[in-house]
Motif scaffolding. Structure first.
Motif, PDB file in Angstrom:
ATOM      1  N   VAL A 136     -10.397  17.968  13.606  1.00 37.68           N
ATOM      2  CA  VAL A 136      -9.092  18.635  12.538  1.00 37.68           C
ATOM      3  C   VAL A 136      -8.610  19.682  13.213  1.00 37.68           C
ATOM      4  N   LEU A 137      -8.965  20.425  13.922  1.00 35.47           N
ATOM      5  CA  LEU A 137      -8.072  21.344  14.633  1.00 35.47           C
ATOM      6  C   LEU A 137      -7.116  20.624  15.805  1.00 35.47           C
ATOM      7  N   GLY A 138      -7.656  19.660  16.442  1.00 35.50           N
ATOM      8  CA  GLY A 138      -6.810  18.836  17.350  1.00 35.50           C
ATOM      9  C   GLY A 138      -5.289  18.344  16.747  1.00 35.50           C
ATOM     10  N   HIS A 139      -5.807  17.577  15.496  1.00 33.66           N
ATOM     11  CA  HIS A 139      -4.605  17.325  14.791  1.00 33.66           C
ATOM     12  C   HIS A 139      -3.433  18.203  14.274  1.00 33.66           C
ATOM     13  N   LEU A 140      -4.257  19.446  13.696  1.00 35.31           N
ATOM     14  CA  LEU A 140      -3.425  20.510  13.358  1.00 35.31           C
ATOM     15  C   LEU A 140      -2.585  21.180  14.436  1.00 35.31           C
ATOM     16  N   ALA A 141      -3.114  21.160  15.628  1.00 37.14           N
ATOM     17  CA  ALA A 141      -2.566  21.523  16.809  1.00 37.14           C
ATOM     18  C   ALA A 141      -1.306  20.654  17.387  1.00 37.14           C
ATOM     19  N   LYS A 142      -1.677  19.593  17.311  1.00 35.08           N
ATOM     20  CA  LYS A 142      -0.600  18.528  17.581  1.00 35.08           C
ATOM     21  C   LYS A 142       0.634  18.561  16.717  1.00 35.08           C
ATOM     22  N   ARG A 143       0.243  18.610  15.584  1.00 40.54           N
ATOM     23  CA  ARG A 143       1.448  18.712  14.419  1.00 40.54           C
ATOM     24  C   ARG A 143       2.160  20.148  14.520  1.00 40.54           C
ATOM     25  N   GLN A 144       1.412  21.488  14.940  1.00 44.02           N
ATOM     26  CA  GLN A 144       2.098  22.604  15.141  1.00 44.02           C
ATOM     27  C   GLN A 144       3.023  22.501  16.484  1.00 44.02           C
ATOM     28  N   ILE A 145       2.571  21.805  17.569  1.00 42.61           N
ATOM     29  CA  ILE A 145       3.228  21.518  18.658  1.00 42.61           C
ATOM     30  C   ILE A 145       4.379  21.044  18.450  1.00 42.61           C
ATOM     31  N   ARG A 146       4.301  19.791  17.736  1.00 44.89           N
ATOM     32  CA  ARG A 146       5.471  18.813  17.553  1.00 44.89           C
ATOM     33  C   ARG A 146       6.740  19.803  16.574  1.00 44.89           C
ATOM     34  N   ARG A 147       6.208  20.542  15.718  1.00 45.14           N
ATOM     35  CA  ARG A 147       6.839  21.256  14.757  1.00 45.14           C
ATOM     36  C   ARG A 147       7.590  22.444  15.771  1.00 45.14           C
ATOM     37  N   THR A 148       7.058  23.110  16.353  1.00 39.44           N
ATOM     38  CA  THR A 148       7.466  24.467  16.971  1.00 39.44           C
ATOM     39  C   THR A 148       7.999  24.170  18.276  1.00 39.44           C
ATOM     40  N   GLY A 149       7.323  23.162  19.042  1.00 40.37           N
ATOM     41  CA  GLY A 149       7.898  22.927  20.414  1.00 40.37           C
ATOM     42  C   GLY A 149       6.916  23.649  21.376  1.00 40.37           C
ATOM     43  N   GLU A 150       5.904  24.446  21.010  1.00 38.35           N
ATOM     44  CA  GLU A 150       5.156  25.151  21.914  1.00 38.35           C
ATOM     45  C   GLU A 150       4.284  24.336  22.860  1.00 38.35           C
ATOM     46  N   ASP A 151       3.730  24.864  23.922  1.00 39.45           N
ATOM     47  CA  ASP A 151       3.018  24.351  25.251  1.00 39.45           C
ATOM     48  C   ASP A 151       1.679  23.980  24.389  1.00 39.45           C
ATOM     49  N   GLY A 152       0.697  23.106  25.257  1.00 40.74           N
ATOM     50  CA  GLY A 152      -0.460  22.978  24.891  1.00 40.74           C
ATOM     51  C   GLY A 152      -0.711  21.556  24.162  1.00 40.74           C
ATOM     52  N   ASP A 153       0.354  20.351  24.347  1.00 43.95           N
ATOM     53  CA  ASP A 153       0.212  19.272  23.749  1.00 43.95           C
ATOM     54  C   ASP A 153      -0.866  18.379  24.566  1.00 43.95           C
ATOM     55  N   GLN A 154      -1.234  18.619  25.920  1.00 44.37           N
ATOM     56  CA  GLN A 154      -2.109  17.963  26.598  1.00 44.37           C
ATOM     57  C   GLN A 154      -3.260  18.658  26.353  1.00 44.37           C
ATOM     58  N   LEU A 155      -3.514  19.717  26.291  1.00 55.84           N
ATOM     59  CA  LEU A 155      -4.789  20.536  25.843  1.00 55.84           C
ATOM     60  C   LEU A 155      -5.337  19.798  24.454  1.00 55.84           C
ATOM     61  N   ALA A 156      -4.422  19.818  23.634  1.00 60.17           N
ATOM     62  CA  ALA A 156      -4.750  19.332  22.132  1.00 60.17           C
ATOM     63  C   ALA A 156      -5.227  17.782  22.236  1.00 60.17           C
ATOM     64  N   THR A 157      -4.499  17.130  23.318  1.00 53.34           N
ATOM     65  CA  THR A 157      -4.845  15.674  23.356  1.00 53.34           C
ATOM     66  C   THR A 157      -6.372  15.591  23.900  1.00 53.34           C
ATOM     67  N   TRP A 158      -6.585  16.382  24.630  1.00 50.21           N
ATOM     68  CA  TRP A 158      -7.937  16.452  25.274  1.00 50.21           C
ATOM     69  C   TRP A 158      -9.006  16.704  24.507  1.00 50.21           C
ATOM     70  N   GLY A 159      -8.705  17.754  23.802  1.00 47.82           N
ATOM     71  CA  GLY A 159      -9.558  18.258  22.464  1.00 47.82           C
ATOM     72  C   GLY A 159      -9.705  16.953  21.441  1.00 47.82           C
ATOM     73  N   LEU A 160      -8.863  16.152  21.319  1.00 47.90           N
ATOM     74  CA  LEU A 160      -9.081  15.205  20.360  1.00 47.90           C
ATOM     75  C   LEU A 160      -9.917  13.963  21.091  1.00 47.90           C
ATOM     76  N   VAL A 161      -9.659  13.726  22.326  1.00 48.75           N
ATOM     77  CA  VAL A 161     -10.365  12.746  22.716  1.00 48.75           C
ATOM     78  C   VAL A 161     -11.709  12.946  22.876  1.00 48.75           C
ATOM     79  N   LEU A 162     -12.082  13.849  23.304  1.00 47.79           N
ATOM     80  CA  LEU A 162     -13.660  14.632  23.544  1.00 47.79           C
ATOM     81  C   LEU A 162     -14.192  14.488  22.145  1.00 47.79           C
ATOM     82  N   SER A 163     -13.428  15.239  21.110  1.00 45.91           N
ATOM     83  CA  SER A 163     -14.001  15.469  19.754  1.00 45.91           C
ATOM     84  C   SER A 163     -14.467  14.054  19.124  1.00 45.91           C
ATOM     85  N   TYR A 164     -13.373  13.083  19.359  1.00 43.82           N
ATOM     86  CA  TYR A 164     -13.643  11.951  18.984  1.00 43.82           C
ATOM     87  C   TYR A 164     -14.856  11.090  19.618  1.00 43.82           C
ATOM     88  N   ALA A 165     -14.794  11.424  20.940  1.00 44.00           N
ATOM     89  CA  ALA A 165     -15.982  10.668  21.738  1.00 44.00           C
ATOM     90  C   ALA A 165     -17.122  11.237  21.341  1.00 44.00           C
TER      91      ALA A 165
END
Length: 76
Positions: free
Chosen positions: A18-47
């Motif tokens: 949940v937090l990974g998807h929220l972070a990805k949406r926030q990063i897309r909306r605001t242009g902040e850094d952390g996209d790769q961190l959110a992606t790894w969070g999602l990958v590990l969480s799903y795994a």
């Protein structure tokens, strides 16, 4: 939020998803850094969630098989 996604991947994986998807949406909306961190969070969480589901299904199958085997009329 991306850092929390990565942390919760190890603590409670569904919350990490949940937090990974929220972070990805926030990063897309605001242009902040952390996209790769959110992606790894999602990958590990799903795994970890998939591994947890497989372990639970295997445990349930073991209980069902053991339950059926114990009622074979051996008297115990």
């Amino acid at each position: 939020m991306a850092i929390l996604s990565l942390v919760f991947a190890f603590v409670f994986a569904p919350a990490g998803i949940v937090l990974g998807h929220l972070a990805k949406r926030q990063i897309r909306r605001t242009g902040e850094d952390g996209d790769q961190l959110a992606t790894w969070g999602l990958v590990l969480s799903y795994a970890f969630t998939a591994i947890g589901v497989l372990v639970c299904c295997g445990w349930l199958a073991l209980v069902v098989v053991a339950g059926v085997g114990s009622s074979s009329g051996t008297g115990y």
